[in-house]
Scaffold this active site. Structure first.
Site, PDB file in Angstrom:
ATOM      1  N   SER A 135       0.843  -1.191   0.000  1.00 51.67           N
ATOM      2  CA  SER A 135       0.000   0.000   0.000  1.00 51.67           C
ATOM      3  C   SER A 135       0.877   1.240   0.000  1.00 51.67           C
ATOM      4  O   SER A 135       2.048   1.191   0.382  1.00 51.67           O
ATOM      5  CB  SER A 135      -0.896   0.022   1.250  1.00 51.67           C
ATOM      6  OG  SER A 135      -0.170   0.490   2.381  1.00 51.67           O
ATOM      7  N   ASP A 136       0.320   2.368  -0.408  1.00 48.14           N
ATOM      8  CA  ASP A 136       1.010   3.628  -0.184  1.00 48.14           C
ATOM      9  C   ASP A 136       0.826   3.995   1.287  1.00 48.14           C
ATOM     10  O   ASP A 136       0.072   3.359   2.027  1.00 48.14           O
ATOM     11  CB  ASP A 136       0.455   4.716  -1.112  1.00 48.14           C
ATOM     12  CG  ASP A 136       1.484   5.803  -1.412  1.00 48.14           C
ATOM     13  OD1 ASP A 136       2.409   6.002  -0.591  1.00 48.14           O
ATOM     14  OD2 ASP A 136       1.377   6.456  -2.462  1.00 48.14           O
ATOM     15  N   TRP A 137       1.523   5.047   1.727  1.00 52.30           N
ATOM     16  CA  TRP A 137       1.536   5.453   3.137  1.00 52.30           C
ATOM     17  C   TRP A 137       0.104   5.664   3.643  1.00 52.30           C
ATOM     18  O   TRP A 137      -0.604   6.548   3.172  1.00 52.30           O
ATOM     19  CB  TRP A 137       2.350   6.727   3.289  1.00 52.30           C
ATOM     20  CG  TRP A 137       2.467   7.246   4.709  1.00 52.30           C
ATOM     21  CD1 TRP A 137       1.464   7.633   5.528  1.00 52.30           C
ATOM     22  CD2 TRP A 137       3.681   7.425   5.442  1.00 52.30           C
ATOM     23  NE1 TRP A 137       1.958   8.059   6.728  1.00 52.30           N
ATOM     24  CE2 TRP A 137       3.317   7.944   6.714  1.00 52.30           C
ATOM     25  CE3 TRP A 137       5.035   7.216   5.164  1.00 52.30           C
ATOM     26  CZ2 TRP A 137       4.264   8.259   7.690  1.00 52.30           C
ATOM     27  CZ3 TRP A 137       5.969   7.537   6.144  1.00 52.30           C
ATOM     28  CH2 TRP A 137       5.594   8.037   7.382  1.00 52.30           C
ATOM     29  N   GLY A 138      -0.312   4.836   4.596  1.00 54.69           N
ATOM     30  CA  GLY A 138      -1.595   5.024   5.251  1.00 54.69           C
ATOM     31  C   GLY A 138      -2.812   4.680   4.414  1.00 54.69           C
ATOM     32  O   GLY A 138      -3.950   4.936   4.835  1.00 54.69           O
TER      33      GLY A 138
END
Length: 719
Positions: free
Chosen positions: A264-267
């Site tokens: 995933s991307d950040w968060g």
């Protein structure tokens, strides 16, 4: 040499908690005992215990070989198994030797340069302890309001795909070399189509548009063997990418056969809640793991919820095992089981990072990425010119390396002032700032005007700040900020020769002055050697050859404006037409200020004798096209010859033109060369109404020229 690890045996030994731990990525400070306060605060905020940290499988961002060794050794001491951490970072256009931003790199149309940039970035990153870079970013971009256009190579799917392959090859090599690192293609998918150019915003398009324009570059990276894919923040077909099972398992896994790791991307897992497809962290974890996200970056929902989701039967443990297996295979392919520290070395950092060889390559690539937009003959600067005024906030500024400069520092960069001084000497050039990027005072402004009055040639170094581009760098107004346009207007009134050099991460709105200045150069954010590269071009040591890979709008009201658009039922017949009932603006032309493929040279290339070896082909056949190119100017130069095709009649609407090939030639003054292209049926394929990738019989227009607007054309038929 260690024996090859048995990944299935390792997985059998792991508890469910330990398996889930491998699916978590945390920032480096969580592991570093020197950041105790930061660790404690973030542990509390995320609801993590220290044992959760030492079960995590990967690390985001480190500050060098020393930190990697500290974290890796401590982790291996604390954990129950000999599974090393894998370290990842955003090495987007350089580690410490910073190259031009990717949008600039795209304008070089030089795939070897892109591969070399990635190779050097990998060398520096690997000795600094990085195992995987979150690059290449291959999102197709059509809206310059979006700050992350600087990370893309442009608005064309074919060209973006070629750059994706080149960069994957440069980073990864054969994965056997000491300095090879893994590549992660991002952001899957269609992140570049955010509505209104606002970062993280909704993306809404048909599946045919998605497949025709936005997916090809990701597929090119997959075909090149990229090790990892990062999900995008946006929705795709109504579902956020990080929870989109059709996108991740349907297209990426089943259709394309991708067997690598998805992160995933950040968060982004947590953002499923804000997107309103998850009620809470429990549902977010459920949807992300079912969609196929192997690694959750910087949020704790897998840690908090997956174990219970398995126990109550909502998630099959085999899904966890599959993700763990992919992560362990990733670590094995990177050689981390054999050597957890890989190439990290303080000694090699001293020798290789920002070395002269790397700087020289960065200078050359920057020179090939800088676009000459206007020139009435004032450039190149006459070597005998003795009275040059350099004015503007970027005249003596090293902070022109771009938003994703990782370990790059402004103080290591060559400024434009220093670059010019190396050619004309200290006494021939005077510098005045004039104004800041966003501010300015009257005293600075007046001083710059006085310096300009005393000069024979004025170079204005202007632009947007690098923080105005990149992630969260969306802008609604694309004009030069602050007092910079006022500075241009005031200096133009002096009647002197004026050259404008623009620094930015996106196409800006420059129509108010572009045609009034004597020369206009788009420098982008050119990197560590930007000042030298610009001086090389201004002084004529390097003849500019770059061509735009993203159209420049006349004004923001025209956005999106891109070359491969569809026609309408009422196309405007020509720009001077004054009749009302056509698809047009009443106040500006339809065409961009500068189109895709546009870029000037100090010489002039003339195209003639476009010929086909036959006018009809059948399936399995090929067509040979030839065109003569003459260097009709006074300088030796490099020309990027572009080939476009239009399907005149299809079962669905087809673009006015599509880039299908290009070739680069170098010609001396007066020299002529005939070059040829081979046309085959693969170039004619498109996604039909059923999203089948097919070709159809009929007539096609072939266009060849120096940009997407200035073209020679001919017709052939496919039967």
């Amino acid at each position: 040499m260690k024996e090859k690890v048995n990944i299935d045996e390792i997985i059998k030994k792991l508890t469910l908690k330990e398996k889930i731990g491998q699916l978590i990525q945390l920032a480096a400070f969580f592991f570093n005992p020197e950041s105790v306060g930061e660790i404690t605060g973030n542990l509390t905020e995320m609801g993590l215990e220290e044992e959760d940290v030492f079960r995590a499988g990967s690390v985001l961002g480190i500050s060098g070989a020393k930190e990697l060794k500290l974290i890796q050794s401590r982790y291996l001491e604390e954990s129950n198994h000999d599974i090393p951490l894998v370290f990842m970072a955003d090495i987007v256009h350089g580690y410490k030797t910073i190259f031009p931003v990717p949008l600039a790199l795209g304008c070089s149309w030089n795939l070897e340069a892109a591969e070399k940039m990635a190779e050097i970035s990998a060398i520096e990153a690997s000795v600094g302890g990085v195992h995987i870079t979150f690059s290449p970013m291959v999102d197709l971009v059509r809206d310059p309001r979006w700050g992350r256009v600087m990370e893309s190579t442009g608005e064309d799917p074919y060209l973006n795909g070629l750059f994706a392959k080149a960069m994957v090859k440069g980073y990864q090599g054969d994965l056997k070399g000491p300095y090879n690192i893994g590549a992660c293609v991002k952001h899957f998918a269609a992140y570049g189509a955010a509505e209104a150019g606002r970062d993280y915003n909704t993306v809404d398009m048909s599946e045919r548009t998605l497949r025709e324009y936005y997916l090809p570059a990701y597929k090119a990276a997959i075909d090149a063997g990229v090790m990892m894919v990062m999900t995008s923040f946006n929705t795709v077909l109504g579902v956020p990418a990080t929870g989109n099972e059709y996108l991740m398992r349907g297209i990426l896994r089943d259709e394309w056969g991708f067997e690598g790791t998805i992160i995933s991307d950040w968060g982004a897992v947590n953002e499923l809640i804000a997107h309103s497809i998850a009620e809470d962290g429990n549902e977010a974890a459920l949807k992300a793991i079912k969609a196929g996200v192997d690694i959750e970056m910087m949020t704790p929902h897998y840690v908090h919820h997956l174990e219970n989701l398995v126990k109550i039967g909502h998630v099959e443990e085999r899904l966890i095992d599959d993700s763990v297996r992919r992560i362990l295979e990733l670590k094995e392919k990177l050689g981390l089981f054999e050597n957890p520290y890989k190439s990290a070395s303080e000694e090699l950092e001293t020798k290789l990072v920002l070395c002269d060889e790397h700087r020289n390559v960065a200078r050359k690539i920057a020179g090939e990425s800088i676009v000459l937009l206007e020139n009435n003959g004032v450039l190149p600067i006459n070597q005998n010119t003795k009275n040059i005024a350099l004015i503007g906030p970027y005249g003596d500024e090293g902070d022109m390396i771009g938003p994703w400069h990782w370990s790059g520092r402004a103080e290591d960069s060559v400024t434009l002032l220093d670059g010019l001084k190396s050619y004309v000497g200290e006494g021939s050039i005077k510098y005045a700032k004039g104004c800041g990027i966003e501010d300015g005072n009257d005293d600075e402004f007046k001083k710059a005007i006085e310096v300009a009055k005393e000069s024979d040639l004025i170079i204005l170094a202007l632009g947007e700040h690098e923080e105005m581009s990149g992630e969260s760098g969306s802008r609604a107004y694309l004009k030069l900020p602050g007092r910079q346009e006022e500075l241009i207007e005031t200096i133009l009134k002096l009647g002197k020769k004026v050259v404008v050099v623009l620094f930015s991460g996106r196409p800006l709105e420059i129509s108010s002055f572009a045609k009034d200045v004597d020369a206009l150069i788009q420098a982008w954010f050119p990197g560590t050697e930007g000042g030298n590269a610009l001086a090389d071009i201004l002084m004529g040591v390097v003849n500019p050859s770059a061509k735009l890979t993203m159209s420049f709008p006349i004004t923001v009201g025209q956005i999106p404006v891109y070359y491969n658009c569809y026609n309408t039922g009422r196309p405007k017949p020509f720009e001077e037409n004054k009749e009302r009932y056509f698809s047009q603006y009443l106040d500006i032309p339809n065409a961009p200020l500068y189109p895709f493929g546009y870029g000037l040279s100090y010489t002039n290339f003339e195209y003639s004798e476009l010929e086909l070896d036959k006018k009809e082909i059948v399936s399995g056949d090929t067509l040979e096209l030839s065109v003569r190119i003459t260097n009709a100017g006074d300088f030796e130069g490099r020309e990027i010859v572009q080939l476009y095709i239009r399907d005149i009649s299809g079962s669905v609407v087809r673009p006015l033109k599509e880039l299908k090939s290009f070739k680069t030639i170098e010609l001396k003054s007066g020299e002529t060369e005939t070059i040829s292209f081979t046309i085959d049926e693969e170039m004619l394929k498109f996604h039909n109404f059923k999203n089948e990738f097919v070709y159809e019989k009929g007539k096609f227009e072939i266009m060849v020229g120096k940009n997407s607007m200035e073209l020679l054309t001919t017709i052939f038929e496919f039967n």
